[in-house]
Design an enzyme around this catalytic site. Structure first.
Site, mmCIF file in Angstrom:
data_model
loop_
_atom_site.group_PDB
_atom_site.id
_atom_site.type_symbol
_atom_site.label_atom_id
_atom_site.label_comp_id
_atom_site.label_asym_id
_atom_site.label_seq_id
_atom_site.Cartn_x
_atom_site.Cartn_y
_atom_site.Cartn_z
ATOM 1 N N GLU A 82 46.939 4.754 -24.049
ATOM 2 C CA GLU A 82 48.290 5.068 -24.220
ATOM 3 C C GLU A 82 49.107 3.891 -24.079
ATOM 4 O O GLU A 82 50.274 3.753 -24.489
ATOM 5 C CB GLU A 82 49.012 6.284 -23.613
ATOM 6 C CG GLU A 82 48.057 7.678 -24.035
ATOM 7 C CD GLU A 82 48.686 8.072 -25.474
ATOM 8 O OE1 GLU A 82 49.590 7.380 -26.064
ATOM 9 O OE2 GLU A 82 48.259 9.172 -26.133
ATOM 10 N N GLU A 113 27.444 10.758 -12.566
ATOM 11 C CA GLU A 113 28.433 10.491 -11.801
ATOM 12 C C GLU A 113 27.753 10.309 -10.393
ATOM 13 O O GLU A 113 28.365 9.935 -9.340
ATOM 14 C CB GLU A 113 29.416 11.732 -11.668
ATOM 15 C CG GLU A 113 28.840 12.996 -11.036
ATOM 16 C CD GLU A 113 29.781 14.119 -11.125
ATOM 17 O OE1 GLU A 113 30.052 14.581 -9.955
ATOM 18 O OE2 GLU A 113 30.463 14.516 -12.131
#
Length: 296
Positions: A82, A113
Site C-alpha cells: 500500500e 515459520e
C-alpha cells in the site's frame, strides 16, 4: 510453551461461543475489538521510537522491511504494498517478507515459520544493509523465522524492531525496540488473526504513515506523492491539488498535466508561480517537503 501465552488462553466471555446467535457473536467480537486501541495506547512511546528510527534510515537511503509468518507476514506484505500508490515510493523502499515466500500469502507453507535459517536467507536475498530497518512481526512473539531474521539483521548493523501481542515476548530480546501490544485471549481460542491481527495492522499503519510524514510525503493531511495508477487515483490527485491550492478543477487539471502527473510538483508550481523545472529544484532543496518549499 504455548499454554503460557495470553494469546493462547481461553476467553471466559466466549466459553459457550457455539451456542450464541450471530447477533450475540458479533456483539462480543465488537466488544473485544474495542480493547485493541486501548492496548496500543500503552505502547505508543515504543512505536514512536521505531518511527524515529525508520525516518532516520529513510534519510540515509535505507529501507523498511517487515517480516513475519502467516497472518503476521501477510499484514506486513499488505502494508508494504500500500505504500507504493499512497506515498509514491518504489516497491524496494518498503518490503514485506513472509515465511515461505509469495506462495504463503494465499496458502500455508508447512514448516516455513519454524526455520531461523529461512528468515536469515530471506534478508540475504534482498541484500540487507546497515542502513535498513527490519521489523519482525509475530503475534505469539516466538516465531523462529522472525528470530533468525532479527539476529541476522543485528549482525549486519541494521536497526531492528519487534511487534508481538504477548508480554515478555521471546522476539523482544532479539530487537533494538520491542512493541508488545497485549491483546489477551481471542474470542476463538488461539485465532490470532482476530484481535492480535487487528492490533498488528493498526501498529503497521502508524509506523508507515508517520514515517512517510517524516520524510515529506504529506502536505497538511494530503497525500501529495500519491501515485495515480488508476482513474480513481487520477481524480483524487486533482482534488488534492485543488485542496492544497484552492484552485478550480480546470486549473488543477492543467497543472497536473504540466507537472507530468506529479501532484507535489503541481502544487508547488501553483503556490510559487513557477515552472516545473524550478518547482522540482525548490522541492529538492527542501528535501521534498512542500511546506518548507513554499515558505522560502
Amino acid at each position: 510453551m504455548l499454554e503460557n501465552l495470553a494469546t493462547e488462553e481461553r476467553n471466559e466471555k466466549t466459553i459457550d461461543l457455539d451456542t450464541l446467535s450471530p447477533k450475540e457473536i458479533l456483539a462480543v467480537m465488537n466488544e473485544e475489538d474495542l480493547t485493541v486501541p486501548i492496548a496500543i495506547k500503552k505502547v505508543l512511546p515504543q512505536i514512536e521510537l521505531i518511527v524515529s528510527g525508520v525516518i532516520s534510515c529513510f534519510q540515509k537511503g535505507g529501507r523498511l522491511i517487515y517480516l513475519g509468518a502467516g497472518t503476521s507476514g501477510r499484514l506486513g506484505v499488505l502494508d508494504a504494498a500500500e505504500c507504493v500508490p499512497t506515498f509514491g515510493v518504489s516497491k524496494e523502499q518498503v518490503i514485506g517478507l513472509i515465511a515461505g515466500g509469495e506462495k504463503a500469502f494465499v496458502a500455508a507453507i508447512e514448516g516455513a515459520e519454524d526455520s531461523k535459517i529461512l528468515g536469515e536467507n530471506d534478508l540475504k536475498q534482498i541484500k540487507l544493509t546497515a542502513n535498513d530497518f527490519v521489523i519482525g512481526i509475530a503475534a505469539s512473539g516466538r516465531t523462529p523465522y522472525v528470530i533468525g531474521a532479527l539476529d541476522y539483521a543485528k549482525s549486519v548493523g541494521a536497526k531492528t524492531g519487534a511487534i508481538s501481542c504477548n508480554a515478555n515476548a521471546k522476539i523482544s530480546a532479539h530487537a533494538d525496540i520491542a512493541v508488545e501490544v497485549v491483546t489477551g485471549a481471542e474470542i476463538l481460542t488461539g485465532s490470532t488473526r482476530l484481535k492480535a491481527g487487528t492490533a498488528q495492522k493498526l501498529v503497521l499503519n502508524m509506523i508507515s504513515t508517520a514515517s512517510m510524514v517524516g520524510i515529506g510525503k504529506v502536505y497538511k493531511n494530503l497525500m501529495v506523492d500519491v501515485l495515480p495508477t488508476n482513474k480513481k487515483l487520477e481524480e483524487r490527485s486533482k482534488r488534492i491539488i485543488m485542496e492544497a491550492t484552492e484552485a478550480d478543477y480546470e486549473t488543477a487539471n492543467k497543472f497536473y498535466e504540466a507537472a507530468e502527473k506529479h501532484v507535489k510538483v503541481a502544487i508547488v508550481m501553483i503556490l510559487t508561480n513557477s515552472t516545473k523545472e524550478i518547482a522540482l529544484e525548490k522541492l529538492s532543496e527542501a528535501k521534498g517537503f512542500v511546506r518548507n518549499t513554499i515558505q522560502k
